[in-house]
Motif scaffolding. Sequence first.
Motif, PDB file in Angstrom:
ATOM      1  N   GLU A  16      -8.163   6.136   2.377  1.00 38.05           N
ATOM      2  CA  GLU A  16      -9.619   6.030   2.378  1.00 38.05           C
ATOM      3  C   GLU A  16     -10.078   4.659   1.906  1.00 38.05           C
ATOM      4  O   GLU A  16     -11.026   4.081   2.464  1.00 38.05           O
ATOM      5  N   ARG A  17      -9.422   4.098   0.898  1.00 37.81           N
ATOM      6  CA  ARG A  17      -9.834   2.790   0.402  1.00 37.81           C
ATOM      7  C   ARG A  17      -9.638   1.686   1.438  1.00 37.81           C
ATOM      8  O   ARG A  17     -10.442   0.773   1.535  1.00 37.81           O
ATOM      9  N   GLY A  54     -11.673   3.315   4.984  1.00 36.15           N
ATOM     10  CA  GLY A  54     -13.036   3.828   4.857  1.00 36.15           C
ATOM     11  C   GLY A  54     -13.192   5.261   5.317  1.00 36.15           C
ATOM     12  O   GLY A  54     -14.315   5.783   5.385  1.00 36.15           O
ATOM     13  N   ASP A  78      -5.505   7.711  -2.955  1.00 33.58           N
ATOM     14  CA  ASP A  78      -6.576   7.610  -1.960  1.00 33.58           C
ATOM     15  C   ASP A  78      -6.517   6.303  -1.167  1.00 33.58           C
ATOM     16  O   ASP A  78      -7.537   5.821  -0.679  1.00 33.58           O
ATOM     17  N   THR A  79      -5.323   5.739  -1.011  1.00 37.29           N
ATOM     18  CA  THR A  79      -5.192   4.444  -0.349  1.00 37.29           C
ATOM     19  C   THR A  79      -5.728   4.467   1.074  1.00 37.29           C
ATOM     20  O   THR A  79      -6.359   3.499   1.515  1.00 37.29           O
ATOM     21  N   TYR A 102       0.819  -1.207   0.000  1.00 37.78           N
ATOM     22  CA  TYR A 102       0.000   0.000   0.000  1.00 37.78           C
ATOM     23  C   TYR A 102       0.857   1.262   0.000  1.00 37.78           C
ATOM     24  O   TYR A 102       1.528   1.575   0.997  1.00 37.78           O
TER      25      TYR A 102
END
Length: 275
Positions: A245-246, A249, A242-243, A175
């Motif tokens: 948030e992915r 959440g 946007d890792t 990530y």
Amino acid sequence: MGRLVTGQLLAAGMRVRALTRDPDTAALPEGAEIQKGDLLQPDTLRAALHGVERLYLFPVPETARAVVAAAEEAGVRRIVVLSSSSVLDTSGDHHSGEHHRAVERAVEESGVEWTFVRPDEFASNVLWKWAESIRTEGVARAPYGAAQRVPVHEADVAAVAATALLEGGHAGRAYLLTGPEAITQTDQVRAIAEAVGRPVAFEEITPDQARKAMAAAMPAPVVEMVLRYLADAVTHPPVPVDTVERVTGRPGRTFARWAADHAADFAPRDEGRVA
């Protein structure tokens, strides 16, 4: 990072054993089982690893293979590694990249389930760059003021690591983490000024001046890496991902949020006051 990951795991109701070289000064969250040990001395890890199923691993390349072997022997089934975006630089002349790649390889070649957490620049790097001069002079100095970076809040890095430890579906993933926005160094200083509620000036210095200042605190290859990143970021700024948030959440925290969270670190110290 270790404190933050420990706190988030405890908040999720997990039993957590925290390894530290100095239990008396570690300041770990209440509720953690604290075990003395040192990653540079794998023989000290036997008691800490006993009964552990999941491991958050700080990158120490010198002993990574021995530590991973000890973890496998103890029955650890999942390892989440704090790595770095620098591993993506495959030029072959990258001190940080080689440092973190060595740990990733040791884990990847083992028989355990793994996840690599690769943060880009930590927002907290500005503490060693500017905190002292802002506290004492109200000024931040750096080369390449127009350089845009995507600094990530350390709490977001911890949240991704904790999620990978707690949940399934992250095995074999690497990530890359950034903050949610690209922001110039001059705008970072403006955000700090807003957070502390007083003026903070930005003073641009030359790369040579910066090189001399940083040489006292870090190895020469790291100094050159930082200067290269900044120079490149003037004309080729990095793109936020946007890792955070992915994976979690929840949107990543902005630099302004980071500055507000750390406002006390930039406040003047009244060292002359006597209680």
